[in-house]
Scaffold this motif. Structure first.
Motif, PDB file in Angstrom:
ATOM      1  N   PRO A  83      32.930 -36.425 -44.909  1.00  0.00           N
ATOM      2  CA  PRO A  83      33.216 -36.127 -47.312  1.00  0.00           C
ATOM      3  C   PRO A  83      32.153 -35.200 -47.307  1.00  0.00           C
ATOM      4  CG  PRO A  83      32.281 -38.167 -46.086  1.00  0.00           C
ATOM      5  CD  PRO A  83      32.118 -37.554 -45.008  1.00  0.00           C
ATOM      6  N   LEU A 126      27.411 -41.206 -49.033  1.00  0.00           N
ATOM      7  CA  LEU A 126      27.254 -42.098 -49.380  1.00  0.00           C
ATOM      8  C   LEU A 126      25.577 -42.315 -50.267  1.00  0.00           C
ATOM      9  CD1 LEU A 126      29.299 -44.150 -50.328  1.00  0.00           C
ATOM     10  CD2 LEU A 126      28.601 -45.073 -48.711  1.00  0.00           C
ATOM     11  N   ASN A 172      29.601 -42.991 -56.361  1.00  0.00           N
ATOM     12  CA  ASN A 172      30.194 -43.834 -55.193  1.00  0.00           C
ATOM     13  C   ASN A 172      31.931 -44.140 -55.165  1.00  0.00           C
ATOM     14  OD1 ASN A 172      28.843 -45.412 -56.356  1.00  0.00           O
ATOM     15  ND2 ASN A 172      28.971 -46.732 -54.714  1.00  0.00           N
ATOM     16  N   HIS A 173      32.336 -44.426 -55.846  1.00  0.00           N
ATOM     17  CA  HIS A 173      33.286 -45.318 -55.828  1.00  0.00           C
ATOM     18  C   HIS A 173      34.777 -44.190 -55.761  1.00  0.00           C
ATOM     19  CE1 HIS A 173      32.340 -44.225 -60.126  1.00  0.00           C
ATOM     20  NE2 HIS A 173      33.953 -44.155 -59.942  1.00  0.00           N
ATOM     21  N   SER A 222      32.178 -40.513 -48.915  1.00  0.00           N
ATOM     22  CA  SER A 222      32.867 -41.014 -48.157  1.00  0.00           C
ATOM     23  C   SER A 222      34.625 -40.698 -47.597  1.00  0.00           C
ATOM     24  CB  SER A 222      32.697 -42.413 -47.593  1.00  0.00           C
ATOM     25  OG  SER A 222      33.492 -43.075 -48.688  1.00  0.00           O
ATOM     26  N   LEU A 223      34.719 -40.807 -45.989  1.00  0.00           N
ATOM     27  CA  LEU A 223      36.098 -40.311 -45.974  1.00  0.00           C
ATOM     28  C   LEU A 223      37.013 -41.593 -46.436  1.00  0.00           C
ATOM     29  CD1 LEU A 223      36.563 -37.366 -43.508  1.00  0.00           C
ATOM     30  CD2 LEU A 223      36.674 -37.591 -45.513  1.00  0.00           C
ATOM     31  N   GLU A 224      37.756 -42.505 -47.453  1.00  0.00           N
ATOM     32  CA  GLU A 224      38.523 -43.116 -46.987  1.00  0.00           C
ATOM     33  C   GLU A 224      39.981 -42.943 -48.695  1.00  0.00           C
ATOM     34  OE1 GLU A 224      36.481 -46.993 -48.962  1.00  0.00           O
ATOM     35  OE2 GLU A 224      35.024 -44.808 -48.583  1.00  0.00           O
ATOM     36  N   VAL A 225      40.762 -43.613 -47.907  1.00  0.00           N
ATOM     37  CA  VAL A 225      42.139 -43.831 -48.693  1.00  0.00           C
ATOM     38  C   VAL A 225      41.670 -43.571 -50.124  1.00  0.00           C
ATOM     39  CG1 VAL A 225      44.196 -44.400 -49.031  1.00  0.00           C
ATOM     40  CG2 VAL A 225      43.342 -43.654 -46.521  1.00  0.00           C
ATOM     41  N   LYS A 249      40.215 -42.338 -52.504  1.00  0.00           N
ATOM     42  CA  LYS A 249      38.281 -40.797 -52.903  1.00  0.00           C
ATOM     43  C   LYS A 249      39.235 -39.892 -52.693  1.00  0.00           C
ATOM     44  CE  LYS A 249      34.625 -43.371 -52.162  1.00  0.00           C
ATOM     45  NZ  LYS A 249      33.105 -44.052 -50.777  1.00  0.00           N
TER      46      LYS A 249
END
Lengths: 433, 375
Positions: free
Chosen positions: B2, B281, B290-291, B295-298, B300
């Motif tokens: 990230p 994070l 942080n929402h 991080s690497l999240e679908v 974001k």
């Protein structure tokens, strides 16, 4: 063990205000390091090799060396041995807390004070010494700053109770070459004022050298003549070994044009010089190489001096100069964070210098520059036992030192930082008690 | 990985300190963003996609800060701002407010006792201010004139309402406990301590309060209040369950925060994932974003840093940095005109010798200029 730490720690709290931080005592004796990967620096890398430390020296290197009586054997299987690192320009032990001015002993008043001896102001009990050596830095240059000739630098080993015990023999006179650069972001001098200051300093160094030439003649004529008496001139006395080529002149110079001017000056005067800083060496690397002047580069972890320079020039600078044929050492120029020397070398390695050259830049290259390569800078038979055992590549942050030897002393991997860690990782009493 | 997030920075700011009052909660660093600053590009070249552009530490209550995205190339200062990021404010304890106001101006605070009272006074007055407005708003058409609008009091009131996250410059354990006491008395929950060199001494208290800690990897001994520091600070805090990040406070360090995070594996035993969280994070949590990032999240935002090696290795070189899906740094497309010499008419070329003069940490930028100008 915990009780021992608490005991040491409470002693420290009492002793701190007076003598700085002490850690567990080092031990002395013959030690045989078995089955290590030995990175000699000068003779390649030797696998499954033993290193025997006796009387403070590297007494032997080889396979299946046998331990005699009273020899401590350390199994180093899977581990690595490196020569101790040398930081070629620091304020270590000359400053305890930089913002508290009375704890700073590296910047005396005056432009022409080469007789100020950094070694005099070294505090053997500086808290930062153990903090530094546990990262494998075993020797450093301590150098004064400020003015034109701020004093004389010394090479010291990071063990001992007196400056004399720490003295590794080398002396070099520091010079700040007349600069056409702004000194930091807050330097608000006009362009004209900078030029004037530079011209004045240039005139001054030429005058000093003319006077020195005369002093050399007088001193030479007076030698052996018991009736001759030369008036007290400490500045000239301090510069004389430089004039006679016995000590190098260690010249701080950074900007490209200033480096060229310094090369010309050094060549014209026939001075044996080492350049320090040289942050724009990458712009004039061929000229430095041609002049045969060795360079102490760094800090590598710094921003470019120009907004328009590429973002990574400070990382790449040592490698560019080395590739051009310049003998390069690396410095941190720091006081409390000299421990970052291996990481400065690591960044230089990554950005073009390569691991091998970067390792040389903090071992054998400075040893050669300071004329102490017969005693320092590599794992070689007969050299001073300044070395460490590590779990791997010492440039990598993950790597740990497991053993540290300075002048044959087995030094604990301990500093105020590790002591505080041991005390506070799991606090007792915690919240409940 | 990230995109790296720096919870404490002053890059891209024209000014840092409004050092004229122990409480300057009425100023905004968001009014002083310089999108052309080359330090933003240098940070990008170190994989940093967002930073917390902070007011300095001259005042006990400093100005309000701005969370920025490193969209180097935009020309409107407002385009650097991370829209929708929570409001934050700088507080400062210890030597900096003491020497600026106490030693420098001869007014409170000259001691850590005085620093405490600046906060207590600010919050107490804000409560009165809120009560006056509540009384007025209960009957706005009544005979009473509205209370005088006061931006400082509005800001302090918004802190009490929980609308602003405090980021507090701090070093010593005692002053950290002091602020926790003050905030506890006023029911203020959102607090992240900055620098917090002695946080390791009061880690259980920080964890219990739910306070964050944003620390240096290894800075110490540059002033007396950081003399009793340890580079194991981040590890001790993490092991005591304090949400911890590693910050730069420096245009130099921000270029290699991945290296700073890796130092926790020399000074402590953090896992790779724990070390990487310190610069992704965890700072995102401390900034309340942080929402969206960290991080690497679908789902974001597309903030990504690409390295040629494990980012915690000394041999890692950032290759590409992507902000909101836009490639803002690419090592293979790094033209010299990314960096423009700002003064082509200067007789002395723009080179600055950073190692020949005393460089203050940027937390105190503008303060000494202020002293010089008024002498």
């Amino acid at each position: 063990m915990m009780i021992k730490y608490i005991y040491i720690f409470s002693l420290l709290l009492i002793a701190n205000s007076i003598a700085g931080q002490q850690v567990t005592k080092s031990t002395y004796g013959d030690v045989l390091l078995k089955n290590a990967t030995v990175h000699t620096v000068t003779d390649g890398t030797l696998n499954n090799t033993d290193v025997f430390i006796k009387d403070g020296l590297i007494a032997d290197i080889g396979n299946n060396l046998s331990a005699g009586r009273n020899v401590t054997t350390v199994d180093c299987s899977g581990k690595h041995i490196y020569p101790g690192f040398i930081d070629s320009d620091t304020r270590l032990a000359l400053s305890e807390v930089s913002a508290v001015s009375l704890t700073n002993d590296f910047n005396e008043i005056g432009d022409l004070i080469p007789h100020m001896q950094a070694l005099t102001a070294v505090n053997p009990n500086a808290t930062a010494i153990p903090v530094t050596r546990v990262n494998g830095v075993t020797s450093v240059i301590v150098a004064p700053t400020g003015g034109i000739f701020p004093g004389t630098a010394s090479l010291i080993d990071l063990i001992g109770y007196t400056p004399e015990q720490m003295d590794a023999g080398f002396r070099g006179v520091i010079m700040n070459f007349p600069s056409s650069a702004r000194r930091g972001r807050r330097d608000s001098r006009s362009d004209e004022d900078i030029k004037k200051a530079q011209d004045k300093a240039t005139k001054k160094i030429d005058e000093v050298w003319d006077e020195l030439a005369l002093y050399h003649k007088i001193d030479s004529a007076a030698t052996g003549n018991s009736k001759a008496h030369i008036k007290y001139q400490p500045e000239m006395d301090a510069l004389l070994p430089v004039y006679r080529g016995e000590f190098p002149l260690m010249i701080n110079v950074s900007k490209d044009k200033d480096i060229e001017a310094a090369i010309n000056w050094v060549t014209k005067k026939g001075v044996k010089a080492i350049f320090i800083g040289v942050s724009e060496g990458y712009r004039v690397a061929d000229k430095i190489a041609e002049a045969g002047i060795p360079v102490i580069a760094g800090p590598v972890l710094s921003v470019p001096g120009r907004a328009e320079a590429r973002y990574d020039v400070a990382y790449a600078n040592p490698g560019i100069m080395a590739k051009a044929g310049v003998k390069v050492a690396i410095r941190t120029g720091d006081s409390e964070n000299v421990r970052n020397l291996p990481f400065n070398a690591g960044f230089a390695a990554t950005y073009g210098m390569g691991k091998e050259e970067a390792l040389k830049a903090i071992t054998i290259n400075p040893a050669e520059m300071f004329g102490v390569a017969d005693k320092y800078g590599s794992i070689s038979k007969g050299k001073v036992a300044n070395l460490f055992v590590s779990t791997g590549d010492p440039f990598e942050m993950k790597t740990r030192l497991t053993h540290l030897f300075i002048k044959g002393w087995n030094v604990p991997i301990e500093s105020r930082h590790t002591l505080l860690y041991n005390e506070f990782l799991k606090r007792s009493p915690g919240l409940e008690d | 990985m990230p995109g790296i997030i720096d919870a404490h920075s002053h890059i891209g700011l024209d000014v840092v300190n409004e050092a004229t009052d122990p409480n300057t909660s009425n100023v905004f660093v968001g009014d002083a963003i310089n999108p052309f600053s080359v330090s933003i590009y240098r940070a990008l070249a170190g994989g940093v996609t967002a930073s917390h552009a902070m007011h300095g530490s001259a005042n006990a209550v400093g100005g309000q800060c701005e969370t920025i995205k490193h969209r180097f190339g935009v020309t409107d200062p407002d385009d650097m701002k991370m829209d929708g990021a929570p409001r934050t404010i700088k507080f400062a304890l210890g030597e900096n407010p003491m020497r600026v106001h106490g030693e420098g101006n001869g007014i409170v605070p000259r001691t850590r006792m005085g620093v405490e009272q600046i906060f207590r006074q600010g919050f107490a007055k804000a409560k009165d201010y809120m009560a006056e407005w509540d009384a007025y708003n209960a009957n706005p058409s009544g005979a009473k004139a509205p209370p005088t609008y006061d931006l400082k009091m509005e800001t302090m009131a918004d802190i009490l309402r929980g609308d602003i996250i405090i980021h507090c410059h701090s070093y010593r354990a005692d002053e950290i406990l002091m602020l926790l006491d003050v905030l506890g008395d006023y029911g203020v929950k959102k607090i992240c301590f900055q620098h917090v060199n002695e946080g390791f001494k009061v880690a259980p208290e920080l964890a219990e309060y739910g306070a964050g800690a944003s620390v240096f990897a290894d800075w110490w001994a540059y002033k007396f209040e950081v003399y009793y520091s340890t580079a194991y600070n981040a590890t001790i805090l993490t092991r005591n369950n304090v949400t911890t990040s590693i910050n730069s406070d420096s245009g130099e360090l921000i270029r290699h925060l991945y290296h700073e995070a890796a130092k926790t594996q020399r000074y402590g035993d953090l896992t790779d994932n724990e070390a990487l969280k310190l610069i992704t994070l965890n700072p995102a949590i401390q900034l309340g974003i942080n929402h969206r990032v960290g991080s690497l999240e679908v789902g974001k935002e597309g903030d990504v840093a690409i390295f040629n090696n494990h980012p915690l290795s000394i041999y890692a070189v950032p290759q590409m940095t992507i902000v909101d899906g836009v490639v803002r740094f690419d090592i293979n497309s790094d033209p010299d005109d990314m960096r423009i010499d700002v003064d082509p008419e200067a007789k002395i070329s723009s080179f600055i010798d950073f190692h020949s003069g005393a460089e203050e940490d940027r937390c105190m930028q503008d303060v000494f200029e202020y002293f010089n100008d008024r002498k």
